[in-house]
Design a protein around this motif. Sequence first.
Motif, PDB file in Angstrom:
ATOM      1  N   UNK A 165      -6.833 -45.620  -7.549  1.00  0.00           N
ATOM      2  CA  UNK A 165      -5.783 -46.004  -8.500  1.00  0.00           C
ATOM      3  C   UNK A 165      -4.920 -44.828  -8.971  1.00  0.00           C
ATOM      4  N   UNK A 166      -5.426 -43.630  -8.824  1.00  0.00           N
ATOM      5  CA  UNK A 166      -4.713 -42.470  -9.366  1.00  0.00           C
ATOM      6  C   UNK A 166      -3.407 -42.232  -8.625  1.00  0.00           C
ATOM      7  N   UNK A 167      -2.356 -41.818  -9.326  1.00  0.00           N
ATOM      8  CA  UNK A 167      -1.094 -41.514  -8.655  1.00  0.00           C
ATOM      9  C   UNK A 167      -1.247 -40.326  -7.727  1.00  0.00           C
ATOM     10  N   UNK A 168      -0.410 -40.293  -6.713  1.00  0.00           N
ATOM     11  CA  UNK A 168      -0.449 -39.182  -5.761  1.00  0.00           C
ATOM     12  C   UNK A 168      -0.102 -37.884  -6.480  1.00  0.00           C
ATOM     13  N   UNK A 169      -0.812 -36.808  -6.186  1.00  0.00           N
ATOM     14  CA  UNK A 169      -0.519 -35.539  -6.853  1.00  0.00           C
ATOM     15  C   UNK A 169       0.847 -35.004  -6.441  1.00  0.00           C
ATOM     16  N   UNK A 170       1.465 -34.243  -7.325  1.00  0.00           N
ATOM     17  CA  UNK A 170       2.783 -33.648  -7.068  1.00  0.00           C
ATOM     18  C   UNK A 170       2.573 -32.321  -6.343  1.00  0.00           C
ATOM     19  N   UNK A 171       2.491 -32.383  -5.028  1.00  0.00           N
ATOM     20  CA  UNK A 171       2.146 -31.199  -4.248  1.00  0.00           C
ATOM     21  C   UNK A 171       3.255 -30.166  -4.210  1.00  0.00           C
ATOM     22  N   UNK A 172       4.502 -30.594  -4.457  1.00  0.00           N
ATOM     23  CA  UNK A 172       5.619 -29.649  -4.414  1.00  0.00           C
ATOM     24  C   UNK A 172       5.931 -29.046  -5.784  1.00  0.00           C
ATOM     25  N   UNK A 173       5.214 -29.444  -6.804  1.00  0.00           N
ATOM     26  CA  UNK A 173       5.454 -28.901  -8.139  1.00  0.00           C
ATOM     27  C   UNK A 173       4.914 -27.474  -8.237  1.00  0.00           C
ATOM     28  N   UNK A 174       5.397 -26.700  -9.194  1.00  0.00           N
ATOM     29  CA  UNK A 174       4.841 -25.358  -9.389  1.00  0.00           C
ATOM     30  C   UNK A 174       3.408 -25.420  -9.878  1.00  0.00           C
ATOM     31  N   UNK A 175       2.689 -24.349  -9.636  1.00  0.00           N
ATOM     32  CA  UNK A 175       1.281 -24.265 -10.045  1.00  0.00           C
ATOM     33  C   UNK A 175       1.193 -23.819 -11.505  1.00  0.00           C
ATOM     34  N   UNK A 176       0.367 -24.536 -12.250  1.00  0.00           N
ATOM     35  CA  UNK A 176      -0.031 -24.097 -13.591  1.00  0.00           C
ATOM     36  C   UNK A 176      -1.527 -24.376 -13.695  1.00  0.00           C
ATOM     37  N   UNK A 177      -2.306 -23.377 -13.374  1.00  0.00           N
ATOM     38  CA  UNK A 177      -3.758 -23.512 -13.357  1.00  0.00           C
ATOM     39  C   UNK A 177      -4.320 -22.983 -14.675  1.00  0.00           C
ATOM     40  N   UNK A 178      -4.741 -23.921 -15.538  1.00  0.00           N
ATOM     41  CA  UNK A 178      -5.363 -23.532 -16.806  1.00  0.00           C
ATOM     42  C   UNK A 178      -6.774 -23.027 -16.526  1.00  0.00           C
ATOM     43  N   UNK A 179      -7.059 -21.839 -16.984  1.00  0.00           N
ATOM     44  CA  UNK A 179      -8.351 -21.204 -16.721  1.00  0.00           C
ATOM     45  C   UNK A 179      -9.386 -21.744 -17.701  1.00  0.00           C
ATOM     46  N   UNK A 180     -10.487 -22.283 -17.163  1.00  0.00           N
ATOM     47  CA  UNK A 180     -11.563 -22.738 -18.054  1.00  0.00           C
ATOM     48  C   UNK A 180     -12.795 -21.846 -17.970  1.00  0.00           C
ATOM     49  N   UNK A 181     -12.791 -20.907 -17.016  1.00  0.00           N
ATOM     50  CA  UNK A 181     -13.930 -20.005 -16.886  1.00  0.00           C
ATOM     51  C   UNK A 181     -13.467 -18.763 -16.141  1.00  0.00           C
ATOM     52  N   UNK A 182     -13.961 -17.596 -16.537  1.00  0.00           N
ATOM     53  CA  UNK A 182     -13.667 -16.362 -15.803  1.00  0.00           C
ATOM     54  C   UNK A 182     -14.926 -15.514 -15.757  1.00  0.00           C
ATOM     55  N   UNK A 183     -15.136 -14.844 -14.632  1.00  0.00           N
ATOM     56  CA  UNK A 183     -16.339 -14.026 -14.473  1.00  0.00           C
ATOM     57  C   UNK A 183     -16.076 -13.016 -13.358  1.00  0.00           C
ATOM     58  N   UNK A 184     -17.024 -12.142 -13.159  1.00  0.00           N
ATOM     59  CA  UNK A 184     -16.908 -11.100 -12.142  1.00  0.00           C
ATOM     60  C   UNK A 184     -17.972 -11.302 -11.086  1.00  0.00           C
ATOM     61  N   UNK A 185     -17.552 -11.200  -9.828  1.00  0.00           N
ATOM     62  CA  UNK A 185     -18.469 -11.271  -8.688  1.00  0.00           C
ATOM     63  C   UNK A 185     -18.556  -9.876  -8.072  1.00  0.00           C
ATOM     64  N   UNK A 186     -19.771  -9.364  -7.957  1.00  0.00           N
ATOM     65  CA  UNK A 186     -19.951  -8.021  -7.411  1.00  0.00           C
ATOM     66  C   UNK A 186     -19.320  -7.932  -6.014  1.00  0.00           C
ATOM     67  N   UNK A 187     -18.506  -6.954  -5.819  1.00  0.00           N
ATOM     68  CA  UNK A 187     -17.863  -6.748  -4.517  1.00  0.00           C
ATOM     69  C   UNK A 187     -16.572  -7.509  -4.334  1.00  0.00           C
ATOM     70  N   UNK A 188     -16.295  -8.462  -5.246  1.00  0.00           N
ATOM     71  CA  UNK A 188     -15.071  -9.260  -5.115  1.00  0.00           C
ATOM     72  C   UNK A 188     -14.130  -9.084  -6.286  1.00  0.00           C
ATOM     73  N   UNK A 189     -14.682  -8.848  -7.469  1.00  0.00           N
ATOM     74  CA  UNK A 189     -13.826  -8.672  -8.635  1.00  0.00           C
ATOM     75  C   UNK A 189     -13.749  -9.923  -9.476  1.00  0.00           C
ATOM     76  N   UNK A 190     -12.628 -10.110 -10.126  1.00  0.00           N
ATOM     77  CA  UNK A 190     -12.463 -11.180 -11.107  1.00  0.00           C
ATOM     78  C   UNK A 190     -12.251 -12.527 -10.413  1.00  0.00           C
TER      79      UNK A 190
END
Length: 584
Positions: A165-190
Motif C-alpha cells: 500500500x505504501x507510495x513509491x519512494x521518490x528516488x530522484x529527490x535529494x537525500x536527507x538522511x536523519x542520523x539516529x545512531x553514530x559510532x566508530x568501527x576500528x579500521x573504518x572510522x565513523x
Amino acid sequence: MFVVATAGHVDHGKSTLVRALTGMEPDRWAEERRRGMTIDLGFAWTTLPSGGTVAFVDVPGHERFVPNMLAGVGPVPAALIVVAADEGWMPQSAEHLAALDALGVAYGLLAVTRADLADPGPATARARAEIAETSLGAVPAVAVSALTGAGLPQLRAALDRLAAQLPAPALDDPVRLWVDRSFTVRGSGTVVTGTLGAGRLRVGDELELAGADEPVRVRGLHSLGEARPEAAAVARVAVNLRGTPRDRLGRGDALLTPGRFHHTDLVDVRLAGDPAADLPATLTLHVGSAAVPVRVRPLGPDTVRLRLARPLPLLVGDRALLRDPGRHHVSGGVRVLDVAPPPLGRRGAAAARAQVLAELDGRPDLAGELRRRRLIRAGALIRMGVPVHAEPVAGDWLADPAHWRRLGEQLTEEVARHAREHPLEPGMPVDALRQRLALPDRVLVEALVRPPLRIHAGRVGAASANALPEPVALAVQRVRAEYGDRPFRAPEADRLVDLGLGPREIGAAVRAGALLRLADNVVLLPDALDDAVRVLAGLPQPFTLSAARQALDTTRRVAVPLLELLDRRGATRRLPDDARIVVT
C-alpha cells in the motif's frame, strides 16, 4: 525494502515480537536485555512471504524515553502499533499514537500481543477505535503470541499487504538522511545509521553535514548487514564516512545532498492539536531524528512562529511535532509553511502574517511563493523544497509576473523623472535605478530595460544616441552656423558661454557625439577629424606643426591637441624630428 517503526506502551512486547518475527535481537545494550526493557532504538529485519524485506525500527515504550522513540519514528513511513491483550490500551499507547498522528503517519498495522494470556477481542476493539480517530484511520489488526507463535504467519502476511500500500519512494529527490545512531568501527572510522526516506546513496558520493561548512564523503554503505555500492529509498542504511571524526555528528544531525536544503532557525508552521494561544513559550520540536528546543510565538488560531535553538535542514511541507517534555505531553503536529519567513518588526505585522499563513496549506507552490516574495533566486526556492519550472527573468532570478510588469513601468517613470531633473545627463545610472527600485542585483535593472530606452556607459536613457536636451541642441546649432565654414576654429571660452555651452552642456554634447572635445574649452564640430586628415594628406609629407596649422587655418591652441588626437587614433604618425606623416 519496507521500513516500519514499532509503537506502544512499555512492556507490551514490541521487542519480543520483533525478535520472534526476525530471529534477531533488537535490544543492542546489555542493560536492555538484563532489564527486559528497551531504552534506545533497535534494528532488525526479515524476509516476508512475498520475498520482500521488512526492516523494523524498534522503539522504547517507557515515558522517560519518548524522545528516543520519536527519533526512530520520525523518518519512517509506517508503524506497527503493539497493544498487549492482557493489559489493553495504556497511557504510552496513547502518547505514541498521538505522536504518530502529529507526524502524519498514514500507514499502519495493529498487533495485539500476548493473545495466549487473554482474549484479544476487547484490546483490539479499543485500540482500533483509538487509532481510527488519527491520521492512520482504520488499520488491520492481527492477534499474535510471540511465545507460542500463534498469529505470526498472519502478521507477516499483513505486513506484506501493508508494504504494497505504501507510495513509491521518490528516488530522484535529494537525500536527507536523519542520523539516529553514530559510532566508530576500528579500521573504518565513523559510521552513522538512519532511514533513507528518499533519493539514492552511492559509495563515493559527496554529502553535506547539516550545519557544517565541510563536505563529507561516503566511504562505504551497508544495508541489511551487507556492503552495497548503492542504496535506494526506502531503506535502513549504515554509512561509513571518510575522514569525519565521530564527535562531529550524532543523533539529530542529517546528511544532505549538497545545495538542496535551506538551513533555518526560524519557521512558520500550522499546528494541529492544542490551540496556538494555549501553547507554552518553550517546547521541543521533533523532526526526523532531531529534538530541538524552540520558542513559540502564536500568530493565528492555528499558526505559530518557531525560533529553533539550532538551524535544521527543513523544507516547505515537512511534518514535525511539538512536545512539552515537562508535562510529557504532545502539544500537536505541525506542518511547515515557510522556512524563510519575513521579520515581524512593525505593529500589526503578526496579524497580517497570520492572514497570509491562513491561505497556505504546506504544499510547495511556485506561483504562490513568487507572489509573496516577488523576487527570489531559483536556488533559494529549490532549497526550500519548492519545485522550479519557470524561466528566470535575469541570471537565476525568478519574479512574480505582475510585480515584474510593475517594476518595468516604475523604471520607465524613474528614467523620465531623472531626465527632467537632470536634463544634461545622458541617462540615469544603473546603480541609482537599482536602489530606487529596491532591487538586489543590477542584472535585474538591465533585464527591465526595453526600447525606447537603452543602457549606454552604465546609464539608462533614450535609445537615440544623438538625443540632446533642447537648450544644448540649440547651442550646437549656433556653433555649426557660426563655425561651419571654419571647421578648425574653436570658440574661445567666453564665446562658448555666450553660445550657451558651459562645462555640463559641453559634456552632454560630447557624449551625444554632437561636439568633439580636444582639450578643456577646446571643441570642434564632430566631422572635423575626417576633414583634417583630408587636408593634411594634401601637404608634402612629412609636414610640420606650423604647416599643418596654416593648412587648417587654425591656431596653435587647436592644432596641437588636434594632431595629438590624430596620432592617438593612428591617422598620423609623429617622427623623431617632430614632423608628421599621414598614415594611409
